[in-house]
Design a protein around this motif. Sequence first.
Motif, PDB file in Angstrom:
ATOM      1  N   THR A 214       0.833  -1.205   0.000  1.00 52.13           N
ATOM      2  CA  THR A 214       0.000   0.000   0.000  1.00 52.13           C
ATOM      3  C   THR A 214       0.866   1.252   0.000  1.00 52.13           C
ATOM      4  O   THR A 214       0.614   2.203  -0.754  1.00 52.13           O
ATOM      5  CB  THR A 214      -0.928   0.005   1.226  1.00 52.13           C
ATOM      6  OG1 THR A 214      -1.822  -1.107   1.148  1.00 52.13           O
ATOM      7  CG2 THR A 214      -1.738   1.292   1.307  1.00 52.13           C
ATOM      8  N   MET A 215       1.904   1.247   0.825  1.00 51.98           N
ATOM      9  CA  MET A 215       2.791   2.414   0.879  1.00 51.98           C
ATOM     10  C   MET A 215       3.568   2.586  -0.416  1.00 51.98           C
ATOM     11  O   MET A 215       3.756   3.710  -0.894  1.00 51.98           O
ATOM     12  CB  MET A 215       3.747   2.303   2.069  1.00 51.98           C
ATOM     13  CG  MET A 215       3.070   2.395   3.420  1.00 51.98           C
ATOM     14  SD  MET A 215       4.233   2.618   4.786  1.00 51.98           S
ATOM     15  CE  MET A 215       5.186   1.112   4.679  1.00 51.98           C
ATOM     16  N   GLN A 216       4.037   1.496  -0.971  1.00 51.93           N
ATOM     17  CA  GLN A 216       4.803   1.580  -2.219  1.00 51.93           C
ATOM     18  C   GLN A 216       3.933   2.107  -3.355  1.00 51.93           C
ATOM     19  O   GLN A 216       4.387   2.909  -4.183  1.00 51.93           O
ATOM     20  CB  GLN A 216       5.384   0.211  -2.561  1.00 51.93           C
ATOM     21  CG  GLN A 216       6.502  -0.212  -1.615  1.00 51.93           C
ATOM     22  CD  GLN A 216       6.925  -1.656  -1.796  1.00 51.93           C
ATOM     23  OE1 GLN A 216       6.121  -2.502  -2.217  1.00 51.93           O
ATOM     24  NE2 GLN A 216       8.181  -1.961  -1.500  1.00 51.93           N
ATOM     25  N   ASN A 217       2.672   1.686  -3.388  1.00 51.90           N
ATOM     26  CA  ASN A 217       1.749   2.192  -4.402  1.00 51.90           C
ATOM     27  C   ASN A 217       1.497   3.685  -4.213  1.00 51.90           C
ATOM     28  O   ASN A 217       1.433   4.447  -5.188  1.00 51.90           O
ATOM     29  CB  ASN A 217       0.429   1.424  -4.352  1.00 51.90           C
ATOM     30  CG  ASN A 217       0.552   0.001  -4.865  1.00 51.90           C
ATOM     31  OD1 ASN A 217       1.459  -0.305  -5.644  1.00 51.90           O
ATOM     32  ND2 ASN A 217      -0.333  -0.869  -4.430  1.00 51.90           N
ATOM     33  N   PHE A 218       1.355   4.098  -2.966  1.00 50.02           N
ATOM     34  CA  PHE A 218       1.159   5.517  -2.679  1.00 50.02           C
ATOM     35  C   PHE A 218       2.369   6.335  -3.123  1.00 50.02           C
ATOM     36  O   PHE A 218       2.224   7.382  -3.767  1.00 50.02           O
ATOM     37  CB  PHE A 218       0.921   5.730  -1.181  1.00 50.02           C
ATOM     38  CG  PHE A 218       1.072   7.159  -0.752  1.00 50.02           C
ATOM     39  CD1 PHE A 218       0.082   8.095  -1.015  1.00 50.02           C
ATOM     40  CD2 PHE A 218       2.221   7.579  -0.091  1.00 50.02           C
ATOM     41  CE1 PHE A 218       0.230   9.426  -0.636  1.00 50.02           C
ATOM     42  CE2 PHE A 218       2.379   8.899   0.294  1.00 50.02           C
ATOM     43  CZ  PHE A 218       1.377   9.825   0.016  1.00 50.02           C
ATOM     44  N   LEU A 219       3.555   5.866  -2.793  1.00 48.76           N
ATOM     45  CA  LEU A 219       4.765   6.598  -3.162  1.00 48.76           C
ATOM     46  C   LEU A 219       4.932   6.675  -4.677  1.00 48.76           C
ATOM     47  O   LEU A 219       5.373   7.700  -5.212  1.00 48.76           O
ATOM     48  CB  LEU A 219       5.990   5.949  -2.516  1.00 48.76           C
ATOM     49  CG  LEU A 219       6.056   6.050  -0.986  1.00 48.76           C
ATOM     50  CD1 LEU A 219       7.220   5.222  -0.457  1.00 48.76           C
ATOM     51  CD2 LEU A 219       6.173   7.494  -0.537  1.00 48.76           C
ATOM     52  N   ALA A 220       4.573   5.604  -5.374  1.00 52.90           N
ATOM     53  CA  ALA A 220       4.650   5.626  -6.833  1.00 52.90           C
ATOM     54  C   ALA A 220       3.683   6.650  -7.411  1.00 52.90           C
ATOM     55  O   ALA A 220       4.018   7.396  -8.349  1.00 52.90           O
ATOM     56  CB  ALA A 220       4.351   4.238  -7.394  1.00 52.90           C
ATOM     57  N   ALA A 221       2.469   6.700  -6.856  1.00 46.63           N
ATOM     58  CA  ALA A 221       1.483   7.674  -7.327  1.00 46.63           C
ATOM     59  C   ALA A 221       1.936   9.096  -7.019  1.00 46.63           C
ATOM     60  O   ALA A 221       1.790  10.005  -7.848  1.00 46.63           O
ATOM     61  CB  ALA A 221       0.135   7.391  -6.677  1.00 46.63           C
ATOM     62  N   LEU A 222       2.498   9.309  -5.842  1.00 42.41           N
ATOM     63  CA  LEU A 222       2.968  10.626  -5.464  1.00 42.41           C
ATOM     64  C   LEU A 222       4.120  11.060  -6.366  1.00 42.41           C
ATOM     65  O   LEU A 222       4.202  12.224  -6.818  1.00 42.41           O
ATOM     66  CB  LEU A 222       3.412  10.641  -4.008  1.00 42.41           C
ATOM     67  CG  LEU A 222       3.911  11.981  -3.462  1.00 42.41           C
ATOM     68  CD1 LEU A 222       2.826  13.029  -3.509  1.00 42.41           C
ATOM     69  CD2 LEU A 222       4.429  11.803  -2.027  1.00 42.41           C
ATOM     70  N   ARG A 223       5.029  10.126  -6.643  1.00 45.47           N
ATOM     71  CA  ARG A 223       6.167  10.460  -7.520  1.00 45.47           C
ATOM     72  C   ARG A 223       5.669  10.899  -8.895  1.00 45.47           C
ATOM     73  O   ARG A 223       6.196  11.846  -9.487  1.00 45.47           O
ATOM     74  CB  ARG A 223       7.086   9.234  -7.638  1.00 45.47           C
ATOM     75  CG  ARG A 223       8.382   9.515  -8.380  1.00 45.47           C
ATOM     76  CD  ARG A 223       9.225   8.249  -8.472  1.00 45.47           C
ATOM     77  NE  ARG A 223       9.719   7.817  -7.159  1.00 45.47           N
ATOM     78  CZ  ARG A 223      10.875   8.250  -6.635  1.00 45.47           C
ATOM     79  NH1 ARG A 223      11.623   9.116  -7.288  1.00 45.47           N
ATOM     80  NH2 ARG A 223      11.266   7.794  -5.465  1.00 45.47           N
TER      81      ARG A 223
END
Length: 227
Positions: free
Chosen positions: A214-223
């Motif tokens: 979940t966090m990795q997906n969030f960080l990818a979206a934020l990037r």
Amino acid sequence: MSSFSPVSARLASLWQLLEGRLKRDDPSHDPAHVLRVYTWSLKLCAEAGAEPELAGAAALLHDLIITPKDGPERSDAATLSAEASVPSLQLVGFNEAEQQRVLEAIATASWSAGKPPRNAEGMVLQDADRLDAIGAIGIARCFACGASMHSRAWMQGEQREGGMWHPVDPWAQSGRSADDRRWALDHFERKLLRLPEGMHTTSARQEAQRRLATMQNFLAALRAELV
């Protein structure tokens, strides 16, 4: 807020004592956080061989004392919470041996202190507390804590840089050191993404992997949005 389901009369009495004392001005360390940690601690007890009543008491008391995450006492919170827990444990009827196990669990709960758990109750408390720091809830808590630190610094007259992420180099790619006392996003690199590898129980490791994704997906979206 998560509901409280006591597993004993002593825990019911303990929660009655604590509910009004727990801090509510920091949404990342509020009573709802305590109850989520309590619930996960109980879930993990059988697997870890922990005594549910003692694990529950440790979870309810683990954030009795909150120190500023950007202050010099950051790593002392667990020790201070353990020390402050003694009167409440005594008042609801925990004997000295039980108190010792609860206090040992609380004293090793903090990530900042870097102490390994000394007993099974400490294992489940570390796992439960760290699960609440990751995943969707962890993302929300991370930015809430960052906002609290930034607001407190300004209220105290310390007009320092800080906020959700560094305005020029949010991913610390220019050679700057990640500083999670100023930039909330830096907390992912400094701590949150590292938490799954330190889980003690199989159930916590499995849940941590789900929350890591979940966090990795969030960080990818934020990037993608910050380009």
